[in-house]
Design a protein around this motif. Structure first.
Motif, PDB file in Angstrom:
ATOM      1  N   TYR A   1      -9.917  10.107 -14.593  1.00  0.00           N
ATOM      2  CA  TYR A   1      -9.152  10.160 -13.261  1.00  0.00           C
ATOM      3  C   TYR A   1      -8.263   8.654 -13.492  1.00  0.00           C
ATOM      4  O   TYR A   1      -8.253   7.848 -12.913  1.00  0.00           O
ATOM      5  CB  TYR A   1      -9.802   9.580 -12.230  1.00  0.00           C
ATOM      6  CG  TYR A   1      -9.335   9.801 -10.784  1.00  0.00           C
ATOM      7  CD1 TYR A   1      -8.614  10.787 -10.425  1.00  0.00           C
ATOM      8  CD2 TYR A   1      -8.796   8.603 -10.137  1.00  0.00           C
ATOM      9  CE1 TYR A   1      -7.624  10.919  -9.262  1.00  0.00           C
ATOM     10  CE2 TYR A   1      -8.013   8.665  -9.068  1.00  0.00           C
ATOM     11  CZ  TYR A   1      -7.469   9.801  -8.535  1.00  0.00           C
ATOM     12  OH  TYR A   1      -6.644   9.704  -7.349  1.00  0.00           O
TER      13      TYR A   1
ATOM     14  N   GLN B   1      -0.622   3.627  -3.034  1.00  0.00           N
ATOM     15  CA  GLN B   1      -0.836   4.921  -2.515  1.00  0.00           C
ATOM     16  C   GLN B   1      -0.476   5.920  -3.674  1.00  0.00           C
ATOM     17  O   GLN B   1      -1.165   6.774  -4.008  1.00  0.00           O
ATOM     18  CB  GLN B   1       0.083   5.432  -1.432  1.00  0.00           C
ATOM     19  CG  GLN B   1      -0.866   6.450  -0.473  1.00  0.00           C
ATOM     20  CD  GLN B   1      -0.700   6.216   0.944  1.00  0.00           C
ATOM     21  OE1 GLN B   1       0.722   6.128   1.260  1.00  0.00           O
ATOM     22  NE2 GLN B   1      -1.439   6.620   1.762  1.00  0.00           N
ATOM     23  N   LYS B   2       0.515   5.245  -4.206  1.00  0.00           N
ATOM     24  CA  LYS B   2       1.134   6.144  -5.593  1.00  0.00           C
ATOM     25  C   LYS B   2       0.078   5.888  -6.764  1.00  0.00           C
ATOM     26  O   LYS B   2      -0.034   6.846  -7.590  1.00  0.00           O
ATOM     27  CB  LYS B   2       2.641   5.736  -5.823  1.00  0.00           C
ATOM     28  CG  LYS B   2       3.510   6.334  -4.921  1.00  0.00           C
ATOM     29  CD  LYS B   2       4.723   5.706  -4.991  1.00  0.00           C
ATOM     30  CE  LYS B   2       5.833   6.079  -3.767  1.00  0.00           C
ATOM     31  NZ  LYS B   2       6.774   5.185  -3.468  1.00  0.00           N
ATOM     32  N   GLU B   3      -0.448   4.686  -6.601  1.00  0.00           N
ATOM     33  CA  GLU B   3      -1.378   4.764  -7.834  1.00  0.00           C
ATOM     34  C   GLU B   3      -2.586   5.430  -7.460  1.00  0.00           C
ATOM     35  O   GLU B   3      -3.530   5.431  -8.488  1.00  0.00           O
ATOM     36  CB  GLU B   3      -1.860   3.128  -8.038  1.00  0.00           C
ATOM     37  CG  GLU B   3      -0.700   2.352  -8.618  1.00  0.00           C
ATOM     38  CD  GLU B   3      -0.991   0.821  -9.047  1.00  0.00           C
ATOM     39  OE1 GLU B   3      -1.895   0.284  -8.491  1.00  0.00           O
ATOM     40  OE2 GLU B   3       0.058   0.255  -9.559  1.00  0.00           O
ATOM     41  N   ASN B   4      -3.002   5.735  -6.398  1.00  0.00           N
ATOM     42  CA  ASN B   4      -4.171   6.269  -5.818  1.00  0.00           C
ATOM     43  C   ASN B   4      -3.865   7.716  -5.269  1.00  0.00           C
ATOM     44  O   ASN B   4      -3.995   8.013  -4.281  1.00  0.00           O
ATOM     45  CB  ASN B   4      -4.916   5.445  -4.900  1.00  0.00           C
ATOM     46  CG  ASN B   4      -5.378   4.083  -5.388  1.00  0.00           C
ATOM     47  OD1 ASN B   4      -6.201   4.056  -6.247  1.00  0.00           O
ATOM     48  ND2 ASN B   4      -4.513   3.132  -5.327  1.00  0.00           N
ATOM     49  N   PRO B   5      -3.514   8.512  -6.153  1.00  0.00           N
ATOM     50  CA  PRO B   5      -2.901   9.867  -5.581  1.00  0.00           C
ATOM     51  C   PRO B   5      -4.317  10.819  -4.908  1.00  0.00           C
ATOM     52  O   PRO B   5      -5.117  10.780  -5.551  1.00  0.00           O
ATOM     53  CB  PRO B   5      -2.158  10.556  -6.611  1.00  0.00           C
ATOM     54  CG  PRO B   5      -2.796   9.985  -7.786  1.00  0.00           C
ATOM     55  CD  PRO B   5      -3.283   8.706  -7.338  1.00  0.00           C
TER      56      PRO B   5
ATOM     57  N   LYS C   1      -9.083  -1.425 -12.471  1.00  0.00           N
ATOM     58  CA  LYS C   1      -9.619  -0.571 -11.295  1.00  0.00           C
ATOM     59  C   LYS C   1     -11.014   0.148 -11.452  1.00  0.00           C
ATOM     60  O   LYS C   1     -11.105   1.297 -11.086  1.00  0.00           O
ATOM     61  CB  LYS C   1      -8.400   0.421 -11.266  1.00  0.00           C
ATOM     62  CG  LYS C   1      -7.141   0.167 -10.498  1.00  0.00           C
ATOM     63  CD  LYS C   1      -6.526   1.216 -10.020  1.00  0.00           C
ATOM     64  CE  LYS C   1      -5.247   0.645  -9.052  1.00  0.00           C
ATOM     65  NZ  LYS C   1      -4.383   1.629  -8.410  1.00  0.00           N
TER      66      LYS C   1
ATOM     67  N   ARG D   1       2.856  14.606   2.139  1.00  0.00           N
ATOM     68  CA  ARG D   1       3.123  15.375   1.372  1.00  0.00           C
ATOM     69  C   ARG D   1       3.877  16.537   1.830  1.00  0.00           C
ATOM     70  O   ARG D   1       4.103  17.519   1.146  1.00  0.00           O
ATOM     71  CB  ARG D   1       1.982  15.805   0.486  1.00  0.00           C
ATOM     72  CG  ARG D   1       1.442  14.674  -0.431  1.00  0.00           C
ATOM     73  CD  ARG D   1       0.231  15.001  -1.451  1.00  0.00           C
ATOM     74  NE  ARG D   1      -0.186  13.837  -2.177  1.00  0.00           N
ATOM     75  CZ  ARG D   1      -1.370  13.766  -2.893  1.00  0.00           C
ATOM     76  NH1 ARG D   1      -1.977  14.879  -2.836  1.00  0.00           N
ATOM     77  NH2 ARG D   1      -1.491  12.810  -3.445  1.00  0.00           N
TER      78      ARG D   1
ATOM     79  N   TRP E   1       0.826  -1.145  -0.047  1.00  0.00           N
ATOM     80  CA  TRP E   1       0.129  -0.067  -0.121  1.00  0.00           C
ATOM     81  C   TRP E   1       0.748   1.292  -0.055  1.00  0.00           C
ATOM     82  O   TRP E   1       0.751   2.269  -0.852  1.00  0.00           O
ATOM     83  CB  TRP E   1      -1.015  -0.034   1.168  1.00  0.00           C
ATOM     84  CG  TRP E   1      -1.503   1.296   1.655  1.00  0.00           C
ATOM     85  CD1 TRP E   1      -1.438   1.935   2.663  1.00  0.00           C
ATOM     86  CD2 TRP E   1      -2.393   2.073   0.492  1.00  0.00           C
ATOM     87  NE1 TRP E   1      -2.183   3.071   2.717  1.00  0.00           N
ATOM     88  CE2 TRP E   1      -2.826   3.314   1.426  1.00  0.00           C
ATOM     89  CE3 TRP E   1      -3.031   1.944  -0.521  1.00  0.00           C
ATOM     90  CZ2 TRP E   1      -3.635   4.124   0.781  1.00  0.00           C
ATOM     91  CZ3 TRP E   1      -3.956   2.948  -0.960  1.00  0.00           C
ATOM     92  CH2 TRP E   1      -4.248   4.044  -0.327  1.00  0.00           C
TER      93      TRP E   1
END
Lengths: 233, 175, 707
Positions: free
Chosen positions: C382, B171-175, C464, C253, B166
């Motif tokens: 998206y 997480q990088k695929e789901n920014p 997805k 971030r 994850w």
């Protein structure tokens, strides 16, 4: 700030030279006028009948750094919320919005590499230079602009201002702006010595500098440039 | 509040000054301000202000002021000062597995404040495998190949696998 | 007109068929807050079910909120609402853009723009304060968005802010955007402007947004708010250990640190330690270029940019001289998906060439793709567009569906070997509607039908897809299990919801998050440890409802849901608590209309229930559970672990759900909203209680109220 101290401190070499020029014009009886100017500005007639104003030097001025600025424009609302009770960019006394997209020069065929968000991303903000001989104040036909007794900022007295726009037309930096909603001029008043734009800049791109430093940053250090409206930056 | 002047005040001032510069104060460095490290330690323990904290190392005590750095950060500096990269990696991993909980990306040790080199990290992880004390430290890798460490005391294998995937990929695929 | 605070009080209405420009009163819609909420009401009242998105009868609403223009942190977004072309039922949906457009619109005196009809010839809308005109756009029709903006700027003056479509919108692609500024796109509605022959809207305002409270009151609240703000996505801990930080998160971030620079600034700017108390470094915290484009991007970064009145700068503005090899200017800006999704089209990746630094080629590809997509005005659904290319490629579909000549003309070798130049060819074909390939921009639902994709397109996790309505995951089951999963079930496109995501990814230990969850949603079990999910709970349903309502609230006020709500903060002395009552406090000060947190949440619930009613009406069925709220199969199927064995749902290591549990979850969320628990449709009683009797009546007359 102690105003009696701020004026002599503000007398940098170049601003003294402009004063020397003024002394020549003004002639006798000047000492009193000059002392009074430390507390604001006074105007009187010269020997040859010209009307001349003596301006106390500003305690300093706000300087904007284009390499740190991120273009959020929080400075503009910090300015107008504090001073006008509303959000606006047009009457903000620090000007970022108008240069945001295409820089100071505006749209050009080479926009994609010129200043601005649609070009090289450089954001050039413009601030009031609190000029030692402010064109806005010189141009005001009703004497509504004077040096603030505390900060030396060139401030508009809204009770006197008639909204004629003479200051807006005179300012070579495009800072003074007549608010179309109130028909009163707005220009940087240094927020009583604690500028709200400076406090609210999230990257430290806006700083208040004492006069000597501000003068050097805004007007340059070399040559004959002087902190007089219209001098080359 | 402890005395404002005198030997203890000088000790605290030195510790606070070091902490403000983001470094620990080993007891041995207090010697010019006290006859020896032991008496410095005794004085601090007896009466230092609450912001002065102590960490006991293998051969040395370290002090810091929590006015300038958190205990979490001081721990990192302490582990670096101890110069035992195997322990540093293991203890950091254990902390994260316990606190958040999450596995620790090995790449984190390349960055500040650890700033280890890849060979150093590789050597430490290799050494860890043969030391019983670190038997709880396990590795898992995400589908992009990135290596993660976790402590089996605090994280199950399946959970650690899932979390590493994850953090590293999901997480990088789901920014 | 009397003075209004926050709101300008005026809605601009433009009928492109007749050329009539008129003014409407904002405050008659004030129960719907602003932006998205008000747009829902207008769509309900004025656009009948069955209208095609590209028909003149469809309307498109550009909305701001009362905060926009006041300087409230992160209040610069523009909400755009209309029928959504890529949705199979053309259900109402919203797209959003940041930038500076909405603030300029407010300063020109307008809260919203409602555009209807169709112009007989290409036009652009010129707004200079109260002066509004339709201008001939034949000279800019066919141009990319960058040139369009510059050419309109040349007419209106450099201060003007412009929202425009590119060739993709003109050509009425379902996947097209409306864009403003350097890099701010609202995805999905570009084709509607194309169909209306409206190329752009330029706006310039010399006015203001008035504030009801005393300046010092708003300044004090702003100061307090700024003490609670974190980095982008309200991440409240730094990525790397910092002397001031108790906690860190590798996913944060808050990436600023000592020795990390905006390397292409002149002189370079160090991001530094960014202590939470230091208000002069808030804008440096989020250094996203090195995340989106990789560490290699440090020396290419000119600065971070973003939106009006937002101290958090999440748009990376970089100078990549290598782009000149593709005939492009070197400057490119974007964030997140804006970089990832064009890059996703490069399905084999873009391996570095000899002599390149690690990650250099992918940085170039991301920059190139972002620039192309932003100029043509292409949307990515998206990030779905790359996965659609992957599916079609992997299954030999391109070869099947493209005419042989077209197939042969496409530089597939570039795609195979990962040459970013493929993107130049690809976006030209798609945006300019060439051959058959452009149908990749129909969106998943229409594309899968047209090109006859197999069932595995929907059921394989790799692609997805979240819903057979044709949209992908966007902080769905991977974002807090059922919470994200259920949030994604209520939308008509990717969920675009960050209310929950910002909270769970704040970077704090799970125990602390659970404590905060208990305070906000009544129980610690409103959230689970990541990848260790437990069956559905009532508190999760509360969290879902709150997240859905808050997102709509933010799109109405307008606040950025990529920052708000302030559920957590970086402050140890507050035990990392944020303040979820801030929206109401700002609302009261700005508008002078006193509202509590509960009042605003109820207003948001009203708007969300109206959105639900709009979907019921568009689909012509009250059975939302069966026809709308279902997921694709992979979501409720066990995933394989590393050992190839199934990881059972609700055991550590997986975020997959079960169908039974999801149905329980649906029931619980319906109950939270007071909707019919069987169908998930709003009941007459609930609609009436929310002041939506007219909605109940219309649904009833159409037989669309639950039994």
């Amino acid at each position: 700030m102690d105003t009696t101290k701020s004026a002599p401190e503000g007398e940098s070499k170049r601003s003294t030279s402009s004063r020397r020029e003024f002394l020549r014009l003004a002639g006798a009886g000047l000492a009193g006028a000059f002392a009074a100017a430390a507390f604001g500005c006074v105007s009187f007639d010269t020997r040859d009948g010209k009307k001349v104003k003596v301006w106390a030097t500003s305690s300093g001025a706000i300087v904007h750094d284009p390499s740190r600025c991120v273009g959020c424009r929080r400075c503009e609302t910090a300015c107008t919320v504090r001073n006008d009770g509303k959000g606006s960019s047009y009457i903000s006394r620090i000007k970022v919005s108008r240069n945001l997209n295409y820089g100071v020069a505006g749209v050009s065929a080479a926009y994609a590499r010129a200043d601005g968000q649609l070009g090289n991303f450089r954001v050039v903000g413009e601030t009031c230079r609190q000029c030692s001989h402010p064109a806005c104040g010189e141009a005001c036909p009703v004497g509504a602009i004077s040096a603030d007794k505390t900060t030396g900022a060139r401030v508009v007295d809204a009770r006197k201002c008639v909204g004629c726009g003479a200051c807006q037309r005179a300012c070579p930096w495009g800072i003074a702006t007549v608010d179309p909603e109130t028909e009163k001029s707005t220009k940087c008043l240094l927020c009583g010595g604690d500028p709200n734009c400076v406090k609210n800049c999230p990257t430290g791109a806006i700083k208040f500098y004492p006069w000597a430093e501000a003068e050097a940053l805004l007007f340059g250090t070399g040559g004959t440039a002087d902190a007089v409206s219209g001098a080359t930056a | 509040m402890a005395e404002e002047t005198g030997p203890l005040a000088a000790l605290m001032e030195k510790i606070r000054a070091d902490s403000a510069e983001i470094r620990l104060t080993p007891a041995s460095c207090l010697v010019p301000l006290a006859p020896d490290a032991e008496s410095a330690a005794a004085a601090i323990e007896a009466g230092a202000d609450a912001d002065i904290k102590m960490m006991r190392g293998s051969a040395e005590r370290y002090y810091f002021s929590d006015r300038s750095m958190t205990e979490a950060y001081a721990k990192h500096l302490y582990r670096l000062a101890e110069r035992d990269p195997v322990r540093l990696i293991a203890d950091t991993t254990r902390d994260e597995s316990k606190t958040y909980p999450r596995p620790t990306p090995v790449a984190a040790f390349l960055e500040s404040p650890f700033s280890m080199t890849q060979p150093e990290i590789d050597a430490a992880i290799a050494a860890m495998a043969s030391i019983q004390e670190y038997a709880d430290i396990r590795t898992t890798s995400a589908s992009n190949g990135a290596l993660y460490l976790y402590s089996a005391t605090h994280l199950g294998a399946a959970h650690a696998d899932g979390l590493a995937e994850w953090i590293e990929v999901g997480q990088k695929e789901n920014p | 007109m009397s003075v209004t605070y926050g709101y300008t009080g005026k809605i601009l209405r433009v009928n492109l068929t007749t050329g009539k420009i008129s003014t409407d009163d904002t405050l008659k819609y004030k129960d719907f807050i602003g932006g998205e909420g008000m747009a829902m009401k207008i769509m309900w009242d004025e656009v009948p079910a069955g209208t095609h998105p590209f028909a003149p009868e469809n309307k498109i609403v550009f909305g701001t909120g009362p905060f926009c223009g006041t300087g409230v942190p992160c209040s610069g977004r523009t909400n755009i609402t209309s029928l959504l072309p890529s949705n199979p039922f053309h259900a109402v949906s919203s797209s959003h853009m940041g930038g500076y457009f909405s603030v300029e619109l407010k300063y020109a005196g307008w809260d919203m723009i409602v555009v209807e009809g169709k112009s007989p010839k290409p036009v652009w809308l010129r707004i200079e304060d109260g002066k509004v005109a339709l201008e001939d756009a034949r000279w800019i029709w066919g141009k990319g968005i960058f040139d369009t903006m510059a050419m309109i700027g040349s007419q209106m003056g450099k201060e003007a802010q412009v929202a425009a479509i590119g060739q993709a919108g003109e050509n009425q692609l379902n996947l097209s955007v409306i864009r403003t500024g350097a890099s701010h796109s609202a995805g999905g509605h570009g084709g509607i402007l194309g169909a209306k022959n409206l190329k752009a809207i330029g706006v310039k305002g010399t006015g203001s947004v008035k504030i009801a409270a005393k300046p010092e009151e708003l300044m004090a609240l702003d100061k307090y708010m700024m003490s609670l703000i974190g980095a982008n996505n309200q991440h409240v801990v730094p990525k790397n250990p910092q002397p001031w930080a108790e906690y860190t998160s590798p996913s944060s971030r808050w990436t600023a640190k000592k020795g990390l620079y905006w390397g292409a600034a002149n002189p370079p700017v160090e991001t530094g330690e960014c202590y939470p108390e230091d208000m002069q470094s808030v804008g440096l915290r989020t250094y996203k270029a090195v995340v989106d484009l990789g560490p290699v991007a440090e020396k290419y970064t000119v600065r971070m940019g973003g939106c009006a009145h937002c101290p958090i700068r999440c748009h990376s503005q970089v100078k990549i001289p290598q782009l000149e090899r593709y005939g492009m200017d070197p400057y490119v800006a974007n964030t997140c998906m804006g970089f990832y999704s064009p890059f996703g089209v490069m399905i084999n990746g873009t391996p570095d060439l000899p002599g390149q630094e690690p990650g250099e080629q992918s940085m170039i590809a991301k920059g190139l793709g972002a620039k192309l997509a932003d100029d043509y005005g292409m949307w990515c659904n998206y990030g779905q567009i790359g996965r659609d290319v992957l599916y079609a490629h992997k299954h030999g579909i391109f070869k099947k569906v493209l005419p042989a000549e077209e197939y042969a003309s496409i530089p597939w070798d570039m795609l195979e070997k990962g040459d970013p130049a493929f993107l130049v060819d690809f976006y030209d074909r798609v945006a300019n509607k060439k051959g058959e390939l452009w149908h990749i921009a129909d969106g998943s639902y229409y594309l899968a039908k047209r090109w006859n994709f197999g069932e595995d397109y929907w059921s394989d996790y790799k692609y997805k897809l979240w819903s057979k309505l044709g949209f992908p995951v966007h902080h769905s089951n991977e974002a807090s299990g059922q919470v994200g999963a259920l949030i994604s079930c209520f939308s008509n496109r990717d969920a675009q919801n960050h209310s929950h995501m910002n909270f769970i990814a704040a970077g704090l230990p799970i125990d602390m998050l659970k404590d905060i969850a208990a305070e906000e949603w009544g129980s610690r079990d409103a959230i689970d440890d990541v990848k260790n999910y437990k069956p559905m709970t009532a508190a999760k349903a509360k969290f879902v409802k709150w997240s859905l309502s808050r997102s709509l609230l933010h799109n109405s006020l307008t606040l950025c849901n990529w920052m708000w709500p302030m559920t957590t903060s970086p402050l140890k002395e507050r035990k990392y608590r944020g303040d979820t009552g801030l929206e109401a406090q700002f609302y009261t000060l700005v508008t002078g209309i006193p509202k509590s947190k509960e009042d605003l949440d109820l207003d948001a619930e009203r708007a969300f229930t109206l959105f639900r009613a709009l979907t019921v009406r568009a689909m012509g069925t009250a059975d939302m559970r069966k026809n709308h709220d279902q997921t694709t199969e992979w979501v409720v199927t066990a995933e394989k672990g590393k050992d190839g064995k199934d990881i059972a749902q609700f055991t550590p290591g997986t975020d997959r759900m079960t169908q039974d549990d999801m149905e329980i979850g649906r029931t619980m969320v319906y109950k939270e909203f007071g909707w019919d628990e069987k169908t998930g449709s709003p009941t007459r009683a609930r609609l009436e209680a929310l002041g939506l009797s007219d909605v109940a009546q219309e649904l009833s007359s159409k037989g669309l109220l639950p039994a």
